[in-house]
Design an enzyme around this catalytic site. Structure first.
Site, PDB file in Angstrom:
ATOM      1  N   CYS A  65      -3.314 -87.354   2.277  1.00 63.36           N
ATOM      2  CA  CYS A  65      -2.728 -87.346   3.615  1.00 63.36           C
ATOM      3  C   CYS A  65      -3.608 -88.129   4.581  1.00 63.36           C
ATOM      4  O   CYS A  65      -4.835 -88.027   4.541  1.00 63.36           O
ATOM      5  CB  CYS A  65      -2.580 -85.907   4.104  1.00 63.36           C
ATOM      6  SG  CYS A  65      -1.790 -85.770   5.729  1.00 63.36           S
ATOM      7  N   CYS A  69      -6.721 -82.889   9.585  1.00 61.42           N
ATOM      8  CA  CYS A  69      -6.745 -81.453   9.856  1.00 61.42           C
ATOM      9  C   CYS A  69      -7.896 -80.798   9.080  1.00 61.42           C
ATOM     10  O   CYS A  69      -7.938 -80.847   7.849  1.00 61.42           O
ATOM     11  CB  CYS A  69      -5.419 -80.819   9.458  1.00 61.42           C
ATOM     12  SG  CYS A  69      -3.975 -81.615  10.215  1.00 61.42           S
ATOM     13  N   CYS A  72      -7.454 -78.459   5.928  1.00 62.84           N
ATOM     14  CA  CYS A  72      -6.528 -78.881   4.871  1.00 62.84           C
ATOM     15  C   CYS A  72      -7.216 -79.556   3.693  1.00 62.84           C
ATOM     16  O   CYS A  72      -7.985 -80.501   3.856  1.00 62.84           O
ATOM     17  CB  CYS A  72      -5.471 -79.810   5.460  1.00 62.84           C
ATOM     18  SG  CYS A  72      -4.186 -80.253   4.268  1.00 62.84           S
ATOM     19  N   CYS A 109      10.871 -73.526  -0.113  1.00 62.07           N
ATOM     20  CA  CYS A 109      10.225 -74.327   0.920  1.00 62.07           C
ATOM     21  C   CYS A 109       9.722 -75.628   0.310  1.00 62.07           C
ATOM     22  O   CYS A 109       8.851 -75.614  -0.551  1.00 62.07           O
ATOM     23  CB  CYS A 109       9.073 -73.549   1.529  1.00 62.07           C
ATOM     24  SG  CYS A 109       9.559 -71.931   2.167  1.00 62.07           S
ATOM     25  N   CYS A 142      14.151 -74.741   3.128  1.00 65.90           N
ATOM     26  CA  CYS A 142      13.380 -75.109   4.316  1.00 65.90           C
ATOM     27  C   CYS A 142      12.556 -76.339   3.978  1.00 65.90           C
ATOM     28  O   CYS A 142      11.978 -76.430   2.895  1.00 65.90           O
ATOM     29  CB  CYS A 142      12.467 -73.964   4.731  1.00 65.90           C
ATOM     30  SG  CYS A 142      11.406 -74.369   6.131  1.00 65.90           S
ATOM     31  N   CYS A 202      10.684 -72.609  12.105  1.00 64.15           N
ATOM     32  CA  CYS A 202       9.606 -71.778  11.618  1.00 64.15           C
ATOM     33  C   CYS A 202       8.297 -72.381  12.091  1.00 64.15           C
ATOM     34  O   CYS A 202       8.062 -73.572  11.926  1.00 64.15           O
ATOM     35  CB  CYS A 202       9.642 -71.747  10.099  1.00 64.15           C
ATOM     36  SG  CYS A 202       8.173 -71.029   9.364  1.00 64.15           S
ATOM     37  N   ARG A 272       5.739 -63.667   8.409  1.00 65.22           N
ATOM     38  CA  ARG A 272       5.453 -63.921   7.000  1.00 65.22           C
ATOM     39  C   ARG A 272       3.945 -63.967   6.766  1.00 65.22           C
ATOM     40  O   ARG A 272       3.223 -64.655   7.480  1.00 65.22           O
ATOM     41  CB  ARG A 272       6.071 -65.256   6.564  1.00 65.22           C
ATOM     42  CG  ARG A 272       5.793 -65.607   5.111  1.00 65.22           C
ATOM     43  CD  ARG A 272       6.561 -66.850   4.694  1.00 65.22           C
ATOM     44  NE  ARG A 272       7.961 -66.636   4.982  1.00 65.22           N
ATOM     45  CZ  ARG A 272       8.764 -67.586   5.485  1.00 65.22           C
ATOM     46  NH1 ARG A 272       8.293 -68.771   5.767  1.00 65.22           N
ATOM     47  NH2 ARG A 272      10.031 -67.319   5.708  1.00 65.22           N
TER      48      ARG A 272
END
Length: 402
Positions: A65, A69, A72, A109, A142, A202, A272
């Site tokens: 990526c 972040c 991550c 998901c 999702c 979400c 969740r």
């Protein structure tokens, strides 16, 4: 205590607590944690009964990526030894989703690393959504693909997506300390795009990154204002090879207080438990079911989770039941506002993008080997033994954990 009675009354009326009340929940002592769980549990049962929704993550594209972040494992510069692969084909993703559905998941998901999807990526994910829906029409889907451009949420909705996940993660005031390649406002914009397109939004948070109680309350109140149907609560998994690898601040009691505070602030939203429950809640996971009404089944994006059968046994043993495919997750007033409401979601999306989750397989439910019992571990010692990189399921030739 008067505080908890007040919060229960407000939760049953869908009334927001004050910031001071939310902070007071986080400040309660470990001696009072069972009282806090019992109070928040009344709110949870009022809106969601004893049902637990199961969600299943499919990592469509792992690693590499360009975003930075700090939490991550898939980030720019990450040295975490995770699986790295490009886009799964629709039939591969559909097969992975089928494993989760057969294990009891009612929502799949679909997550992909990256800043955000190109139009070609949206086409690819749309084909995957259609393939999953053809195989199981009732399953909720999702997507969690990063920052959305204009029109992309609408295209995902047209392809059959039910929800879109994009987490705020932390408070606006500290966001720049965690990520520099995009802004907090970018994340808010994507959640609003999902809402506007008719997708069930979400959005959640990550706890344990060194934030203050004020930061936690700030982000949960911001989420209440955004009004997502689903609020995933992630607990940082400090993975080796990431900037936050040494951040071990959470105890099981602290995690329970954070979940309770979230339930009081967002009483009728799907809360969740996402990444980190095996690592930080450990043997206290069943208590957390009295606060949250939704969990992930099996593994996460780049890390292993508790065995799928252990998840099901935990739910049953705690006196809860798996939510059926034909049941509506959200309370009637919220579902009606969403046009019949699929439920909610995060998507793995709520599994803290850090690879959006980072656990270990057996976790607390793996029996100890025969022989001498293990020596007690000091409570403050980090449980690095509970963090295991995912080596099975999507992107591998091994069977998934579901």
């Amino acid at each position: 205590m008067d505080l908890l009675n007040t919060l229960v009354d407000k939760g049953l009326r869908r009334e927001s607590p004050t910031r001071e009340e939310a902070l007071a929940v986080l400040a309660t002592s470990d001696d009072d944690v069972l009282d806090v769980v019992a109070a928040a549990g009344k709110v949870r049962r009022h809106w969601f009964g004893r049902r637990v929704k199961l969600n299943y993550l499919v990592n469509l594209k792992s690693g590499l990526c360009p975003e930075d972040c700090s939490y991550c494992s898939q980030r720019l510069g990450s040295k975490a030894e995770i699986l790295k692969y490009t886009w799964l084909k629709p039939d591969q993703a559909s097969a992975a989703a089928a494993a989760g559905v057969s294990g009891g998941a009612k929502r799949v998901c679909l997550v992909a690393s990256g800043r955000g999807p190109t139009d070609r990526d949206v086409d690819r994910v749309s084909d995957t959504i259609r393939a999953i829906k053809e195989q199981n029409e009732s399953v909720e889907v999702c997507a969690c693909l990063g920052l959305l451009s204009d029109g992309q949420a609408e295209r995902l909705r047209e392809a059959g997506a039910d929800a879109y996940n994009h987490n705020l993660n932390t408070s606006e005031s500290t966001y720049g300390d965690i990520t520099t390649t995009h802004t907090y406002a970018d994340r808010v914009d994507t959640v609003n795009k999902a809402h506007a397109a008719g997708l069930s939004a979400c959005s959640g948070l990550i706890a344990g990154m060194g934030e203050s109680d004020e930061d936690l309350v700030d982000v949960v109140f911001s989420l209440r204002e955004l009004d997502p149907d689903s609020v995933p609560v992630n607990f940082l998994i400090p993975m080796e090879g990431t900037p936050l690898a040494k951040e071990w601040h959470l105890t099981p009691q602290r995690c329970l207080r954070i979940l309770a505070m979230t339930r009081f602030v967002c009483p009728d939203a799907e809360v969740r438990i996402a990444g980190g429950r095996e690592v930080h809640l450990r043997t206290m996971q069943p208590l957390a079911l009295h606060l949250a009404n939704s969990i992930f089944l099996g593994d996460y994006l780049t890390s292993e989770g508790q065995a799928g059968h252990a998840d099901l046994e935990m739910i049953a043993d705690a006196g809860f039941e798996v939510e059926g495919a034909g049941e509506v997750t959200l309370p009637e007033h919220r579902a009606a506002a969403r046009g019949g409401g699929c439920g909610s979601h995060e998507g793995g999306c709520g599994s803290h993008e850090s690879g959006c989750g980072s656990h270990e397989s057996g976790g607390v439910c793996t029996p100890a080997p025969a022989g001498e019992p293990a020596a007690p571990r000091p409570a403050e010692e980090p449980r690095t033994d509970l963090v295991a990189v995912r080596r099975r399921g999507a992107g591998t030739d091994l069977a998934p954990n579901a």
